[in-house]
Structures are given as C-alpha cells and as structure tokens.
Motif scaffolding. Structure first.
Motif, mmCIF file in Angstrom:
data_model
loop_
_atom_site.group_PDB
_atom_site.id
_atom_site.type_symbol
_atom_site.label_atom_id
_atom_site.label_comp_id
_atom_site.label_asym_id
_atom_site.label_seq_id
_atom_site.Cartn_x
_atom_site.Cartn_y
_atom_site.Cartn_z
ATOM 1 N N VAL A 69 -4.939 -7.164 3.527
ATOM 2 C CA VAL A 69 -4.302 -6.464 4.636
ATOM 3 C C VAL A 69 -3.315 -5.475 4.033
ATOM 4 O O VAL A 69 -2.182 -5.834 3.685
ATOM 5 C CB VAL A 69 -3.569 -7.446 5.574
ATOM 6 C CG1 VAL A 69 -2.956 -6.700 6.758
ATOM 7 C CG2 VAL A 69 -4.503 -8.543 6.050
ATOM 8 N N PRO A 70 -3.711 -4.200 3.834
ATOM 9 C CA PRO A 70 -2.801 -3.214 3.246
ATOM 10 C C PRO A 70 -1.625 -2.940 4.173
ATOM 11 O O PRO A 70 -1.811 -2.637 5.348
ATOM 12 C CB PRO A 70 -3.675 -1.970 3.086
ATOM 13 C CG PRO A 70 -5.088 -2.476 3.158
ATOM 14 C CD PRO A 70 -5.047 -3.639 4.088
ATOM 15 N N VAL A 71 -0.413 -3.067 3.636
ATOM 16 C CA VAL A 71 0.812 -2.894 4.416
ATOM 17 C C VAL A 71 1.577 -1.697 3.855
ATOM 18 O O VAL A 71 1.803 -1.623 2.650
ATOM 19 C CB VAL A 71 1.694 -4.154 4.357
ATOM 20 C CG1 VAL A 71 2.956 -3.963 5.173
ATOM 21 C CG2 VAL A 71 0.910 -5.372 4.841
ATOM 22 N N PRO A 72 1.985 -0.753 4.701
ATOM 23 C CA PRO A 72 2.700 0.416 4.190
ATOM 24 C C PRO A 72 4.036 0.049 3.553
ATOM 25 O O PRO A 72 4.683 -0.925 3.931
ATOM 26 C CB PRO A 72 2.894 1.287 5.442
ATOM 27 C CG PRO A 72 2.706 0.372 6.603
ATOM 28 C CD PRO A 72 1.767 -0.700 6.161
ATOM 29 N N GLU A 107 7.643 -5.680 9.498
ATOM 30 C CA GLU A 107 7.320 -5.553 10.926
ATOM 31 C C GLU A 107 5.906 -5.034 11.114
ATOM 32 O O GLU A 107 5.139 -5.552 11.943
ATOM 33 C CB GLU A 107 8.327 -4.621 11.600
ATOM 34 C CG GLU A 107 8.145 -4.514 13.102
ATOM 35 C CD GLU A 107 9.208 -3.638 13.755
ATOM 36 O OE1 GLU A 107 8.949 -3.152 14.875
ATOM 37 O OE2 GLU A 107 10.275 -3.439 13.139
ATOM 38 N N ALA A 108 5.529 -4.028 10.329
ATOM 39 C CA ALA A 108 4.167 -3.502 10.417
ATOM 40 C C ALA A 108 3.153 -4.556 9.987
ATOM 41 O O ALA A 108 2.086 -4.700 10.597
ATOM 42 C CB ALA A 108 4.032 -2.252 9.549
ATOM 43 N N ALA A 109 3.473 -5.321 8.942
ATOM 44 C CA ALA A 109 2.569 -6.368 8.475
ATOM 45 C C ALA A 109 2.355 -7.426 9.542
ATOM 46 O O ALA A 109 1.231 -7.910 9.746
ATOM 47 C CB ALA A 109 3.129 -7.006 7.207
ATOM 48 N N THR A 110 3.420 -7.778 10.244
ATOM 49 C CA THR A 110 3.320 -8.794 11.301
ATOM 50 C C THR A 110 2.441 -8.304 12.439
ATOM 51 O O THR A 110 1.693 -9.089 13.043
ATOM 52 C CB THR A 110 4.718 -9.165 11.812
ATOM 53 O OG1 THR A 110 5.532 -9.578 10.710
ATOM 54 C CG2 THR A 110 4.652 -10.289 12.819
ATOM 55 N N ARG A 111 2.510 -7.021 12.744
ATOM 56 C CA ARG A 111 1.631 -6.475 13.776
ATOM 57 C C ARG A 111 0.170 -6.501 13.329
ATOM 58 O O ARG A 111 -0.728 -6.756 14.127
ATOM 59 C CB ARG A 111 2.037 -5.032 14.120
ATOM 60 C CG ARG A 111 3.346 -4.910 14.888
ATOM 61 C CD ARG A 111 3.462 -3.530 15.520
ATOM 62 N NE ARG A 111 3.400 -2.476 14.509
ATOM 63 C CZ ARG A 111 4.467 -1.955 13.885
ATOM 64 N NH1 ARG A 111 5.684 -2.406 14.186
ATOM 65 N NH2 ARG A 111 4.334 -0.997 12.995
ATOM 66 N N ASP A 149 0.844 -1.195 0.000
ATOM 67 C CA ASP A 149 0.000 0.000 0.000
ATOM 68 C C ASP A 149 0.880 1.246 0.000
ATOM 69 O O ASP A 149 1.509 1.543 1.027
ATOM 70 C CB ASP A 149 -0.916 -0.012 1.228
ATOM 71 C CG ASP A 149 -1.973 1.071 1.166
ATOM 72 O OD1 ASP A 149 -2.270 1.531 0.052
ATOM 73 O OD2 ASP A 149 -2.482 1.460 2.232
ATOM 74 N N PRO A 150 0.973 1.947 -1.157
ATOM 75 C CA PRO A 150 0.244 1.746 -2.406
ATOM 76 C C PRO A 150 0.730 0.511 -3.164
ATOM 77 O O PRO A 150 1.844 0.043 -2.945
ATOM 78 C CB PRO A 150 0.539 3.024 -3.192
ATOM 79 C CG PRO A 150 1.893 3.447 -2.696
ATOM 80 C CD PRO A 150 1.897 3.098 -1.234
ATOM 81 N N GLY A 151 -0.145 0.021 -4.041
ATOM 82 C CA GLY A 151 0.217 -1.187 -4.766
ATOM 83 C C GLY A 151 -0.609 -1.355 -6.020
ATOM 84 O O GLY A 151 -1.410 -0.483 -6.396
#
Length: 487
Positions: free
Chosen positions: A240-243, A252-256, A222-224
C-alpha cells in the motif's frame, strides 16, 4: 574447468575442432568470464586426456580469432574485449526453447523473478563515483586497524570461531549493540532481544516471514526503498504505497487507504530517499494506529549515526511502550556493506519465533566478523570512527552544495541536509529526471532519478546525489559532468 567442456571421442569430429567449439561456447555464454585465466596447455591436456599439441593448436586458433589473449610470463586469458562481430553473434543467437518438462516456478517464485533489480546491472559493479548512493567512505575505512583486530582475534581464539554457533548472534556483540542503542538511540532492549542479521535486507525478509501471511496489506513509503518492497512482494504481501511529505509518512492518508494493514515499514529518522524526518505528531499517530489495530511497525534506522546539526532524534521504538515496533540497524552505512552485518531488535514475545526463522534461513552470520566487530565496538574504535565520518561527510556535503550552486544554478536546486549520506537535487518543473539520469550515466555519473523510487509518476522530479564515498575533487568533476547532462 573440464566440467564445462564436453568432448565426444566417438563423434568422428576432430578433437581439436571439438575443443575450439567448446571454448567458443563457454566464452560467448560467459561460463568463462572475460579476463579469466585458462589452464596451461599441459594441464588442460592432462585433464581432458588429449595430446598437448591438440590443446596448443586450439589455443592458437582462438588467439588468432580474438577470443583469447596471451600475457607474457603469465599465461593465456579470455579476451577482456571480444570482437564486436562475436558479441553480435552471441546476442543474436536465439534462446533455446523452454523445456516443457522443466519444473514450473511457484507463484511467489515467478513474482520474484519478474521484479526489476533496484538499480540495474550497475548494482553489482565494484565502482565508486559521483554520485553513488548508499556507500560510505571506503577510502576512510580503518583497514589497518581492522586487520590487526582480525589477526589478534584469530590468533587468540580461532578454535572458538570454528566451533561457535548461535542463531541469534554472538552474545558479546549483542550486548555491545544493546548498550550502544540504549545510549545513542534511546532503544529499550536487552541483549536477548537483539538478533544479528546479514543486513537490513535479511531483517525485513524475516519480518515478512514471521508476521505476514500472503495477501496481508503493508504500508510502504512512496517514494521509498525499493529493496524492502521487493522482499515484501516476494513474501506475498499486498503493498500500500503511502505518500511522504515534509513530516514523513502521511498516517492519515495511509489510514484512509488501508486501515487494516498488518505492518508499516518506515524510515522515520531520515526518510529514504527524501531526507525528511518524521514529525512527533506523525510518530504518535503511527504508534496509536499500531496499538488500535494490533499491527506492527518496522523501523529501518539505516543511517541515523550521521546527523550534522542538533541533537540525535530518539528512535520510534523507544517511544513505543507496548512493543509494537521492530527496530533494525545496519553497519553497512557506517563501515562497509561488504561486512553484511546488521541487527534486528524484536519484542520479547517474538524472540523465539525470529530465532527459529533465522535458524531455517541460514543459521547464523559469520562468527569471525562478529568477534572482530565486538572488539571494534568495545574498545571505542566504533564511536571514534563515527565521529570522524560525521566531520568528513559534513565537509563533503558542503563541497557538493557549493559546487552545485556554482555550476548548476537554475538547473538543479541542491539544498544542504542535516542528516544522511545523499542530497536531493530538485529539477525545474517539466524536467524528466530519468532522461537526465540517463544522460549523466553516459558521462560516467550516477545520478538516480527520484521517479525510480515512486510507484506512480507524480510529483516534482529530482536527482539523488550521494556524496559520502566521493572525495572532494571527484565531487567537483561529477558536478561539472552533471552540468553537461543538464545543459
């Protein structure tokens, strides 16, 4: 054509009047497209069992009203531009009420129907202009060479082309691709792991079908890339949009957010649309997550051939020692998207499952195109074409950067990139990229806003500027028009 025109001899209405009304409806409802050629009056009369005078008089009335146009020596055509009053009437006519007896869509079908196409109606138009995304230099496509290979292949083995059937794709092509990927991208595979697909869009669809159940969580950048999201949503996945930052997808953010995700979809070599590469630390973290949670990684390596500085980056798949990565590539960005050929490299344990899924999807890709592409690769034309395109695209990118610095200084920050076929032009704080994009479109320039590719309105706004398919003089003109939109 008669199947689109319904006349009733028992209705009492004159047949000429019925024919005029039927043609009216067919034209306004676009069942007869603007510019399409109508049958001759004699042919249509024979087809509908009418007198020729009836058809000629109906054509004459439609010509007078502006629905049709005659072309000397060519025939009668649907008018390319209908009178505004007719267009207004067509737009204003109420839509027929939905038949309550019509079968309802499935939940998945309803969701697919509700998705917004990635780039609106322009997506289907055959145009090449500044700054169109995702299109290679069609003016540099080796058309004559391709035509000779096509003719030679057909002359030598047309019977084989008609009889050939292999759901995984032609074995000679899969061998050529496996060899190419091993030397150029560090992909570890044998031909049996290569599946020929109709582009990366089909590849992600097959992955969703084989590996995901409805409701499974999927990490997406994200964006993608919007089309990948659409394929996943159509399969019932939970996105699950991940920065994404300067190092690529934030693992790390995706895992959270969702540590239990079943799949991660990434563009590590050249992130779309931000043009950043995933750092070695992020790559290792992503692979470690996949090993730890028994998840999968879909690596979309859509334009890795075009790197203009430094050594080519190895693929993520080549780093994975435990077969958690499915690797996808396409010939759309190297040759043309019209070819509709790509490849999916799957772990050996999944070969049979993906072959079965492909069989029940559409059996196989066109065999003649596969054979010609095999010759194109094996005879060295592919490598030479890629080298020529690197030089051409580097030149066009430099021209775009130079023109932007000259014409857009202070209004759009356009920096060069080591990879890819487009650049990101950053707008000043507070600027609305969608509004600027709309003003640019009014001036004949396609400059899509970065916000279109985000799931939520956040972060600095920017414009995406494709340059690969745009000759240098048109790049200059596009920048000047963009300057007007930014003024």
């Amino acid at each position: 054509m008669a199947t689109t025109l319904v006349l009733d001899a028992s209705s009492g209405a004159p047949l000429q009047q019925q024919l005029v009304r039927a043609l009216h409806s067919a034209i306004l409802e676009r069942r007869l497209a603007p510019g399409s050629r109508l049958p001759s009056s004699r042919a249509l009369a024979d087809e509908l069992d009418l007198s020729r005078n009836t058809v000629m008089n109906a054509y004459a009335q439609l010509l007078a009203e502006g629905y049709l146009e005659g072309r000397a020596g060519s025939g009668t055509y649907v008018a390319t531009e209908l009178p505004e009053r007719l267009l207004h009437r067509a737009r204003a006519s109420p839509r027929a009420p939905r038949d309550p007896r019509a079968p309802a869509l499935s939940r998945r079908g309803s969701h697919l129907a509700s998705l917004t196409p990635p780039f609106g109606p322009e997506w289907s138009r055959p145009m090449l202009r500044a700054f169109q995304l995702g299109t290679p230099a069609l003016d540099a496509f080796p058309g004559e060479l391709w035509g000779r290979l096509l003719h030679r292949r057909w002359q030598r083995s047309w019977r084989d082309m008609l009889a050939h059937r292999d759901v995984r794709g032609a074995l000679p092509l899969r061998r050529a691709i496996a060899s190419y990927l091993g030397t150029s991208r560090g992909v570890r595979c044998v031909p049996e792991q290569v599946l020929i697909v109709n582009g990366s869009q089909q590849a992600i669809g097959l992955v969703a079908q084989v590996l995901l159940d409805p409701g499974d969580a999927v990490w997406v950048e994200d964006p993608g890339y919007l089309a990948a999201r659409g394929a996943l949503q159509g399969a019932g996945a939970t996105l699950v949009p991940v920065p994404v930052d300067a190092e690529g997808l934030d693992v790390e953010a995706a895992t959270r957010l969702r540590p239990d995700a079943r799949l991660a979809v990434v563009t590590p070599s050249n992130q779309f649309p931000l043009c950043v590469t995933m750092s070695p630390q992020r790559r290792e973290a992503l692979l470690a997550w996949a090993r730890r949670t028994d998840a999968w990684v879909f690596e979309d390596d859509y334009d890795s051939e075009f790197r203009y500085a430094g050594r080519p980056l190895p693929s993520l798949q080549g780093l994975a020692s435990d077969s958690r990565v499915l690797y996808c590539g396409t010939f759309s960005k190297v040759l043309t998207s019209s070819l509709r050929l790509g490849y999916l490299v799957v772990p050996e344990s999944l070969v049979d499952a993906f072959a079965a899924a492909r069989m029940y999807a559409d059996v196989q890709s066109p065999t003649l195109e596969q054979a010609v592409l095999t010759d194109f690769i094996q005879e060295g034309h592919f490598s030479r074409h890629v080298r020529r395109m690197r030089v051409l695209y580097a030149k066009r990118q430099a021209r775009l950067v130079e023109a932007a610095r000259r014409e857009l200084k202070g209004a759009l920050d356009v920096a060069p990139s080591d990879t890819g076929l487009h650049l990101v032009g950053w707008l000043p704080e507070g600027a609305d990229d969608l509004a600027v994009s709309a003003r640019a479109a009014e001036r004949g320039v396609q400059a899509l806003g970065l916000s279109q590719f985000r799931t939520a309105p956040r972060g600095r706004h920017a414009l995406l500027l494709g340059y690969a398919c745009v000759p240098e003089p048109e790049l200059d003109m596009g920048v000047r028009r963009l300057a007007e939109a930014l003024d």
